[in-house]
Design a protein around this motif. Structure first.
Motif, PDB file in Angstrom:
ATOM      1  N   PRO A  68      34.019  42.958  45.736  1.00 22.59           N
ATOM      2  CA  PRO A  68      34.980  43.647  44.876  1.00 22.59           C
ATOM      3  C   PRO A  68      35.380  42.813  43.668  1.00 22.59           C
ATOM      4  CG  PRO A  68      36.149  42.625  46.685  1.00 22.59           C
ATOM      5  CD  PRO A  68      34.675  42.310  46.885  1.00 22.59           C
ATOM      6  N   TYR A  69      35.595  43.491  42.583  1.00 21.37           N
ATOM      7  CA  TYR A  69      36.222  42.910  41.408  1.00 21.37           C
ATOM      8  C   TYR A  69      37.538  43.673  41.241  1.00 21.37           C
ATOM      9  CZ  TYR A  69      31.638  40.905  40.578  1.00 21.37           C
ATOM     10  OH  TYR A  69      30.467  40.210  40.709  1.00 21.37           O
ATOM     11  N   LEU A  70      38.637  42.970  41.321  1.00 22.24           N
ATOM     12  CA  LEU A  70      39.948  43.605  41.436  1.00 22.24           C
ATOM     13  C   LEU A  70      40.815  43.268  40.241  1.00 22.24           C
ATOM     14  CD1 LEU A  70      40.197  42.664  45.155  1.00 22.24           C
ATOM     15  CD2 LEU A  70      40.250  45.022  44.333  1.00 22.24           C
ATOM     16  N   PHE A  71      41.559  44.234  39.775  1.00 21.67           N
ATOM     17  CA  PHE A  71      42.354  44.111  38.560  1.00 21.67           C
ATOM     18  C   PHE A  71      43.752  44.686  38.794  1.00 21.67           C
ATOM     19  CE2 PHE A  71      38.803  43.278  35.586  1.00 21.67           C
ATOM     20  CZ  PHE A  71      37.728  43.626  36.398  1.00 21.67           C
ATOM     21  N   TRP A  72      44.696  44.139  38.058  1.00 25.88           N
ATOM     22  CA  TRP A  72      46.028  44.731  37.976  1.00 25.88           C
ATOM     23  C   TRP A  72      46.352  45.007  36.514  1.00 25.88           C
ATOM     24  CZ3 TRP A  72      49.255  46.884  41.313  1.00 25.88           C
ATOM     25  CH2 TRP A  72      49.169  46.562  42.680  1.00 25.88           C
ATOM     26  N   TYR A  73      46.892  46.225  36.282  1.00 23.23           N
ATOM     27  CA  TYR A  73      47.352  46.616  34.960  1.00 23.23           C
ATOM     28  C   TYR A  73      48.794  47.105  35.079  1.00 23.23           C
ATOM     29  CZ  TYR A  73      42.599  46.590  33.032  1.00 23.23           C
ATOM     30  OH  TYR A  73      41.347  46.217  32.581  1.00 23.23           O
ATOM     31  N   VAL A  74      49.522  47.006  33.978  1.00 22.01           N
ATOM     32  CA  VAL A  74      50.889  47.519  33.929  1.00 22.01           C
ATOM     33  C   VAL A  74      50.994  48.520  32.781  1.00 22.01           C
ATOM     34  CG1 VAL A  74      51.681  45.572  32.492  1.00 22.01           C
ATOM     35  CG2 VAL A  74      53.343  46.922  33.784  1.00 22.01           C
ATOM     36  N   GLN A  75      51.738  49.578  33.024  1.00 16.89           N
ATOM     37  CA  GLN A  75      51.919  50.606  31.997  1.00 16.89           C
ATOM     38  C   GLN A  75      53.403  50.843  31.772  1.00 16.89           C
ATOM     39  OE1 GLN A  75      50.355  54.549  32.917  1.00 16.89           O
ATOM     40  NE2 GLN A  75      50.001  54.957  30.751  1.00 16.89           N
ATOM     41  N   TYR A  76      53.859  50.574  30.552  1.00 18.18           N
ATOM     42  CA  TYR A  76      55.225  50.875  30.167  1.00 18.18           C
ATOM     43  C   TYR A  76      55.273  52.296  29.602  1.00 18.18           C
ATOM     44  CZ  TYR A  76      55.976  45.923  30.864  1.00 18.18           C
ATOM     45  OH  TYR A  76      56.047  44.675  31.431  1.00 18.18           O
ATOM     46  N   PRO A  77      56.417  52.933  29.604  1.00 18.18           N
ATOM     47  CA  PRO A  77      56.515  54.324  29.129  1.00 18.18           C
ATOM     48  C   PRO A  77      55.908  54.505  27.744  1.00 18.18           C
ATOM     49  CG  PRO A  77      58.558  53.656  30.160  1.00 18.18           C
ATOM     50  CD  PRO A  77      57.708  52.421  30.083  1.00 18.18           C
ATOM     51  N   ASN A  78      55.070  55.526  27.629  1.00 21.94           N
ATOM     52  CA  ASN A  78      54.441  55.879  26.349  1.00 21.94           C
ATOM     53  C   ASN A  78      53.617  54.735  25.760  1.00 21.94           C
ATOM     54  OD1 ASN A  78      55.688  58.496  26.336  1.00 21.94           O
ATOM     55  ND2 ASN A  78      57.592  57.469  25.753  1.00 21.94           N
ATOM     56  N   ARG A  79      53.104  53.904  26.622  1.00 22.07           N
ATOM     57  CA  ARG A  79      52.277  52.793  26.163  1.00 22.07           C
ATOM     58  C   ARG A  79      50.945  52.808  26.905  1.00 22.07           C
ATOM     59  NH1 ARG A  79      55.718  48.527  24.527  1.00 22.07           N
ATOM     60  NH2 ARG A  79      53.877  47.254  24.154  1.00 22.07           N
ATOM     61  N   GLY A  80      50.024  52.035  26.402  1.00 30.05           N
ATOM     62  CA  GLY A  80      48.735  51.889  27.070  1.00 30.05           C
ATOM     63  C   GLY A  80      48.839  50.978  28.276  1.00 30.05           C
ATOM     64  N   LEU A  81      47.704  50.775  28.917  1.00 35.00           N
ATOM     65  CA  LEU A  81      47.618  49.889  30.076  1.00 35.00           C
ATOM     66  C   LEU A  81      47.418  48.460  29.598  1.00 35.00           C
ATOM     67  CD1 LEU A  81      45.244  52.219  32.012  1.00 35.00           C
ATOM     68  CD2 LEU A  81      47.490  51.570  32.833  1.00 35.00           C
ATOM     69  N   GLN A  82      48.256  47.575  30.101  1.00 35.66           N
ATOM     70  CA  GLN A  82      48.130  46.165  29.736  1.00 35.66           C
ATOM     71  C   GLN A  82      47.553  45.383  30.908  1.00 35.66           C
ATOM     72  OE1 GLN A  82      51.696  44.420  28.064  1.00 35.66           O
ATOM     73  NE2 GLN A  82      52.345  46.374  27.230  1.00 35.66           N
ATOM     74  N   PHE A  83      46.554  44.589  30.635  1.00 35.29           N
ATOM     75  CA  PHE A  83      45.905  43.784  31.643  1.00 35.29           C
ATOM     76  C   PHE A  83      46.824  42.651  32.104  1.00 35.29           C
ATOM     77  CE2 PHE A  83      42.747  41.483  33.871  1.00 35.29           C
ATOM     78  CZ  PHE A  83      42.758  40.165  33.441  1.00 35.29           C
ATOM     79  N   LEU A  84      46.938  42.491  33.420  1.00 38.88           N
ATOM     80  CA  LEU A  84      47.755  41.410  33.982  1.00 38.88           C
ATOM     81  C   LEU A  84      46.910  40.273  34.536  1.00 38.88           C
ATOM     82  CD1 LEU A  84      50.601  43.231  35.970  1.00 38.88           C
ATOM     83  CD2 LEU A  84      50.820  41.922  33.852  1.00 38.88           C
ATOM     84  N   LEU A  85      45.950  40.620  35.405  1.00 38.30           N
ATOM     85  CA  LEU A  85      45.129  39.598  36.031  1.00 38.30           C
ATOM     86  C   LEU A  85      43.959  40.250  36.735  1.00 38.30           C
ATOM     87  CD1 LEU A  85      45.964  39.990  39.237  1.00 38.30           C
ATOM     88  CD2 LEU A  85      47.913  38.602  38.575  1.00 38.30           C
ATOM     89  N   LYS A  86      43.016  39.397  37.143  1.00 34.29           N
ATOM     90  CA  LYS A  86      41.849  39.902  37.858  1.00 34.29           C
ATOM     91  C   LYS A  86      41.344  38.853  38.838  1.00 34.29           C
ATOM     92  CE  LYS A  86      38.475  38.437  34.338  1.00 34.29           C
ATOM     93  NZ  LYS A  86      37.476  38.923  33.334  1.00 34.29           N
ATOM     94  N   TYR A  87      40.658  39.354  39.881  1.00 33.83           N
ATOM     95  CA  TYR A  87      39.951  38.487  40.818  1.00 33.83           C
ATOM     96  C   TYR A  87      38.459  38.816  40.731  1.00 33.83           C
ATOM     97  CZ  TYR A  87      37.901  36.557  44.979  1.00 33.83           C
ATOM     98  OH  TYR A  87      37.083  35.864  45.825  1.00 33.83           O
ATOM     99  N   ILE A  88      37.694  37.773  40.466  1.00 31.99           N
ATOM    100  CA  ILE A  88      36.239  37.934  40.421  1.00 31.99           C
ATOM    101  C   ILE A  88      35.616  37.134  41.558  1.00 31.99           C
ATOM    102  CG2 ILE A  88      34.157  37.686  39.017  1.00 31.99           C
ATOM    103  CD1 ILE A  88      36.197  39.719  37.981  1.00 31.99           C
ATOM    104  N   THR A  89      35.931  35.868  41.589  1.00 34.10           N
ATOM    105  CA  THR A  89      35.435  34.982  42.630  1.00 34.10           C
ATOM    106  C   THR A  89      36.264  33.709  42.577  1.00 34.10           C
ATOM    107  OG1 THR A  89      33.467  33.912  43.555  1.00 34.10           O
ATOM    108  CG2 THR A  89      33.726  33.845  41.167  1.00 34.10           C
TER     109      THR A  89
END
Lengths: 115, 114
Positions: free
Chosen positions: A31-52
């Motif tokens: 798996p390649y896993l990601f977290w994003y955060v979305q504020y109201p009326n905004r796009g998705l902002q990248f927080l972090l990811k796990y690759i290896t």
């Protein structure tokens, strides 16, 4: 098929307390896993990811996440929540295939940090 | 740092009309993805392009088409609009095709079909 589950629609936490937003995944490969955060009326902002590598991944704004292969989880954490962390959080997964693979998102968890 | 640019930010159309959404990726990014997010929903993948070629296809209706141009910007063309097409449309870009590459999202285009 790969999928992610976010078991909580809503998480409430007091400001200054630690927060956890849960995510479990199901993939047939690595798996390649990601977290994003979305504020109201905004796009998705990248927080972090796990690759290896290290199971504990550090990201933006003091967030971190721990990859746990045996529990197939990738929970998002922060030691001390801020009111400004209140937003919609999405966990996403993809795995290496023969080419580009899109992100598959969980249903999202709404975090509310109360002053 | 430069981000993904989407235009227009808001769009109101009538049923059966057409719409064109534009996406300008982060400079040097060669891969573009389109996602649709309905009200209260998670983003759903529509289609992606790498080096101007379609690379993956998701739940994109036949009424929609997209392409990536020589300058790597992309356009999503939507015809015969239906009420159910009302949603937030995101474009994301990444550098390369690697599964570990981060996708950076634009602010989205909010489409309302009346």
């Amino acid at each position: 098929a790969q999928s992610v589950a976010q078991p909580e629609d809503q998480v409430n936490v007091a400001e200054g307390n630690p927060l956890t937003v849960k995510c479990t995944y199901s993939v047939s490969g690595n798996p390649y896993l990601f977290w994003y955060v979305q504020y109201p009326n905004r796009g998705l902002q990248f927080l972090l990811k796990y690759i290896t590598g290290d199971n504990l991944v550090k990201g933006s704004y003091g967030f971190e996440a721990e990859f746990n292969k045996s529990q197939t989880s990738f929970h998002l954490k922060k030691p001390s929540a801020l009111v400004s962390d209140s937003a919609l959080y999405f966990c996403a997964v993809k795995f290496w295939d023969s080419g580009n693979t899109p992100l598959v998102f969980g249903k999202g968890t709404r975090l509310s940090v109360i002053a | 740092a430069a981000g993904v640019i989407q235009s227009p930010r808001h769009l109101i159309k009538e049923k059966r009309e057409t719409a064109t959404l534009k996406c300008y990726p982060i400079p040097r990014h060669d891969t573009v993805y389109w996602y649709q997010q309905g009200p209260g929903q998670d983003p759903q993948f529509l289609i992606s392009f790498y080096e101007k070629m379609q690379s993956d296809k998701g739940s994109i209706p036949d009424r929609f088409s997209a392409q990536q141009f020589s300058d790597y910007h992309s356009e999503l063309n939507m015809s015969s609009l239906e009420l159910g097409d009302s949603a937030l449309y995101f474009c994301a870009s990444s550098l390369g095709q690697g599964a570990g590459e981060t996708q950076y999202f634009g602010p989205g285009t909010r489409l309302l079909v009346l």
